[in-house]
Design a protein around this motif. Sequence first.
Motif: not given
Lengths: 342, 342
Positions: A4-5, A153-154, A300-301, A306-307
Motif C-alpha cells: 500500500a501507498v 486491537m484485534e 498505517a500500513r 489487516e483490513d
Amino acid sequence: MRPAVIALDANGADAGPAAVAEGARLSGERVLLFGPAAQMEAGEGVEIVDAPGTPAGAEPVRAVRQNPDASIVQAAKAVADGRAEALVSAGSTGPTLAAATLSIKRLKGVHRPALAGLVPTPAKPVLLLDCGANVEVRAEHLVQFAYMGAAFMEAVVGVSRPSVGLLSVGAENGKGTPQVLEARERLAGGPLNFVGNLEGFDLPGASADVVVADGFTGNIALKVLEGTSRVVRDAIRGAVTSGPVSSVGGLLIRGAVGRLRDSIDPEAVGGAILLGLRKPVVVGHGSFGPRGIASAVGLARRAVDEDMVDRTSAALAAGGAMRSAPVGSFATVTPETPDRPG
Amino acid sequence: MRPAVIALDANGADAGPAAVAEGARLSGERVLLFGPAAQMEAGEGVEIVDAPGTPAGAEPVRAVRQNPDASIVQAAKAVADGRAEALVSAGSTGPTLAAATLSIKRLKGVHRPALAGLVPTPAKPVLLLDCGANVEVRAEHLVQFAYMGAAFMEAVVGVSRPSVGLLSVGAENGKGTPQVLEARERLAGGPLNFVGNLEGFDLPGASADVVVADGFTGNIALKVLEGTSRVVRDAIRGAVTSGPVSSVGGLLIRGAVGRLRDSIDPEAVGGAILLGLRKPVVVGHGSFGPRGIASAVGLARRAVDEDMVDRTSAALAAGGAMRSAPVGSFATVTPETPDRPG
C-alpha cells in the motif's frame, strides 16, 4: 499484491520536514510525501509532492477549507482519491482531523470518528479512546468507540477477543455520568468481551485492552499518565543521583530508566489512530523524530494490510451499533468547530 | 482558647477501629471518637462514643437517613450540634458526603460541596477539586470550586495568592466543554490569580496551586496519577533489581523510591477535604493507618483554627460567585443519589 501507498504530511512535526522525509525512507514503505520539496530528500519508494503550505487559522475546519493547497489537505485528498491507502501526519491534531474527516469521510453507520491512542504501559499496550476528537459525547458514541477500539486491537495489534471497559468513577454499576451508565447497559448485552466500568488506576494498570472514554476525559487521562510517568522517572533519577553513592547509582538508574523508557516509548508505538473513517489515519506526536515517523507509517500500513476498516464495520454491525439514521457527507469534527462545508 | 474538638468516625477504615483510635491518640488533638467501644482504646483528649453501626445500602443518602445510629451519622450530628468543630472519616466517601451534607449543611451561597484532594507531587502539593462529589457540573459550580479551592490553599496550606487553573484539553481559550469555556470567561474577570486552562500533564507538573475540574474528570485524573506513580515506581524497581548488579541496585533503588514515596505520601497529607459546608469535613483514604488518621485529624484542626469556612465565604463573596437563589436545606450529594430527605 503491491504494498500500500501511505500519504504522509511532512509539515507540522517539531523536527521539521527533513526529519519526516528521513522517517519516510526509514520506514521501508511506499510513501507519497507532501511538504516543501526544497527541504526534503526522496528515496526508494518515497515520492515527493511539493506542498509547502499549512492550514492557517485557529478554527481547523475553516482553515482546511480555505487552504486547499496545504500539505495535509492534499495528503488527505490523495487518500480520498485512491492515490494512497492511508494518511499519516505528525502535525497538529485539529487540522489533521478536519482534513481527514472532510476528504476521507466517515465510515457508513459511524456517528463520530474517535482518536485512539496506544498507551504504553509496562504490562502491555492499552488502547484509550477517545483521546480528544470529541469533547462531548452521547451514549451511542461511547458504544461505537468500544466496538471500533476492539476491532482495531484485534485487527492491527493481534489481540484476540480484547477486553473492553468504560472509564468511570467506580467499578460498580450506577457509578458515572448518565452517558456512561447508558453505554454500560448497551454494551453489557452485546458480543464484546466487555468488563464493565474501569477506574483511573486501571489505565496504567492495564486492566483491559481497550479503555473507552469521552474525548475530554480521555485526553486529560492520557496527559496525566504521560506527565506522571515523566515526573516520577525524573524524581527517582534525581533522588538516586543526589545520594551518597551518586556515580554508581546514576549509572544504574540511567540503565533502568532507559529500559523502562524503551518499554513505554511513544515513538515505538507510532502515535494515535483516527477510527471511524473510510481509510486508516494515523496522527503522530508532534515531537516524533524519524524513528517515530517510521513507526507511524508502519502502523498505517498494518491497518491497511489487516483490513482494519472493513473489520471495524463488521464489528459495529455485529454489535448492532451502526447509526441507523441517514449519514450526511460531514461529521462534526469537534464541538468547537461548528463550521460546515458547502 | 481551648483547642477544637474533632468528631472522628472509626468505622470504615480498612485497618479497623482500633487503628483509627490509635491515630486519634497519636494526633494529640481533642477527639470525639464514634465507633464500636469494645474495639477501641481511649486516651488523653480522646473520648469514645459507642456507635457500632455503619450505614448499609448502595444508595448513600437513603442509607444515612435509615441508619441514624450509625457512627458516621452520629459524628456528623455532633458537628452540626456544636459538640465538635469538624468531622473526620476514613470510611467510604459516599456515606460521609451524605451524612455531612445532610447534617452540617451547605455554606450559604454554595451550590454544591466539592471534594478537594491535596495531590502529592514531587514539586509541591496541588489541590485538585472536585475529586468525585459531583459527577456532572454547571459552569457556576466550577467557578465556585475555584474560589473554594483558593481559599483553602491560602487559609490551611498557607499559599499566598494561590494560582488557579481549569483542567481542560488545551491551554488555548476555546478548548474544552461548554461548561469549562463559560467558567473560564467568568474567572478571567475575577479577583483570583487565575491562570486559564491547564492540560493533563500540568497536574503532576504542579503548574498551578489549585486545579479545578468536574468530579468525573477530577476523580479519574487523580486515580490515573496515583496508579501511574505506583506502576512506574514498581517498573523501575523491577528493572534495577533484575539487572546484572541486582543487589547493589536493589539497595540504591529501595532508598530512592522510599525517599520519593515519602515526598508523595498520601498519609502525610491527611486525605481529601469536603469544601462548601458550614464546618470542615476531612475524608481520609480507606487505606490509612494510625499515622494517616492523625494527619487527617490535624488537617481538620488546621481548617478550624485558620477559619477556613469563613474565609471561603469571604472569597466567594469577593468574587461575586455566591449563589443568589434561595438556598434550600439540602444539597444534591451526587447525581446518583436522587433521594431527598423529608
